[in-house]
Enzyme design. Structure first.
Site, PDB file in Angstrom:
ATOM      1  CG  ASP A  86      -2.265  -0.437   1.037  1.00  0.00           C
ATOM      2  OD1 ASP A  86      -2.698  -0.514  -0.127  1.00  0.00           O
ATOM      3  OD2 ASP A  86      -2.942  -0.738   2.046  1.00  0.00           O
ATOM      4  CE  LYS A 116      -4.843  -2.201  -1.184  1.00  0.00           C
ATOM      5  NZ  LYS A 116      -5.378  -1.018  -0.481  1.00  0.00           N
ATOM      6  CD  GLU A 185     -11.955  -1.674   2.930  1.00  0.00           C
ATOM      7  OE1 GLU A 185     -10.884  -1.390   2.338  1.00  0.00           O
ATOM      8  OE2 GLU A 185     -12.062  -1.707   4.169  1.00  0.00           O
TER       9      GLU A 185
END
Ligand code: KIV
Length: 279
Positions: A86, A116, A185
């Site tokens: 991330d 990400k 998500e």
């Protein structure tokens, strides 16, 4: 000889063959070893490490150096899985040059396979620039924890038609900019299904239903190691925490009772050597 790591092409092929993809987070060497051995295709060094490993209340305090430090350990611990790291808060939003510099540091210093980023059209230039430099990028839409404050907290996203429409546009833009996969998500399963069907890149869901091409969960939630709030979409597969507490309690108890260490755990020297040492 160690197995070759999976590549972005493997994931595209898995989507085409309708083979489900599994992703889980890891933040250290032994966890990377065990999730790799268990056969996950993707390991995500998520900035959720802020909460589940570093004890912060959210992901905002996590730094690029934190991600690199933990990312290195995960790469060392894994052989087969594709490792994605991330990009933490404010390392890619300011401008695309800074985003590329930071993504480059992550890849060069850790040896991970991809990064990400959270967001859609507002970060599209950063995604494009990182991809053009040859770095594989995964997008992340829906409940994006780095902007939870703006989203009104940790809530389901996309029930509202305007928000859902924007999410579809964002997902198409990310694919067009070169993202090779997308995490969705905490969104309604119907919206996740539409996006999964529209995109040719694999869509990995977390709280986004089973129609996605794959699933991701946070390791500490899966193993029952996190004591904070657990979202509805989490399924706990083991109670490792209880087992670990039991182990440490047994250790403390044996020390207190003089049971540990036993003969097999100790070293001895000859009486002569001891006598000479005491002279
Ligand atoms: O940081 C993280 O662990 C994540 C997953 C929840 C997808 O972004």
């Amino acid at each position: 000889m160690s197995a070759a790591r999976l590549t972005t092409l493997d994931f595209r092929e898995m989507k085409q063959k309708k083979e489900k993809i599994s992703m889980i987070t890891a933040y250290d060497f032994p966890t990377a070893q065990l999730v790799d051995e268990a056969g996950v295709e993707f390991i995500l060094v998520g900035d959720s490490l802020g909460m589940v490993v570093l004890g912060y209340k959210d992901t905002l305090a996590v730094t690029l150096d934190d991600m690199i430090h933990h990312g290195k350990a995960v790469v060392r611990g894994s052989e087969k899985a594709f490792v994605v790291i991330d990009m933490p808060f404010l390392t890619y939003e300011i401008n695309s040059d800074e985003a590329l510099r930071n993504a480059g540091r992550i890849i060069q210093e850790t040896g991970a396979q991809g990064v990400k980023l959270e967001g859609g059209l507002e970060i599209i230039e950063a995604v494009r620039k990182i991809v053009q430099a040859g770095i594989p990028v995964i997008g992340h839409l829906g409940l994006t924890p780095q902007s939870a404050g703006q989203l009104g907290g940790f809530k389901v996203q996309g029930k509202d038609p305007t928000v859902a429409k924007k999410m579809i546009e964002d997902s198409l833009a990310l694919e067009e900019a070169g993202a090779f996969s997308l995490v969705l998500e905490c969104i309604p399963w119907q919206l996740a299904e539409v996006i999964t069907e529209k995109l040719s890149i694999p869509v990995i869901g977390i709280g986004a239903g089973k129609q996605c091409d794959g699933q991701v969960l946070v390791y500490h939630d899966v193993m029952g190691l996190y004591t904070g709030k657990r979202p509805k979409f989490v399924k706990q597969y083991a109670d490792a925490r209880s087992e670990m507490v039991r182990g440490v309690e047994a250790y403390v108890s044996e020390i207190r009772q003089g049971v540990f260490p036993e003969d097999k755990h100790i070293f001895s020297m000859s009486e002569e050597a001891l006598a000479l040492a005491l002279k």
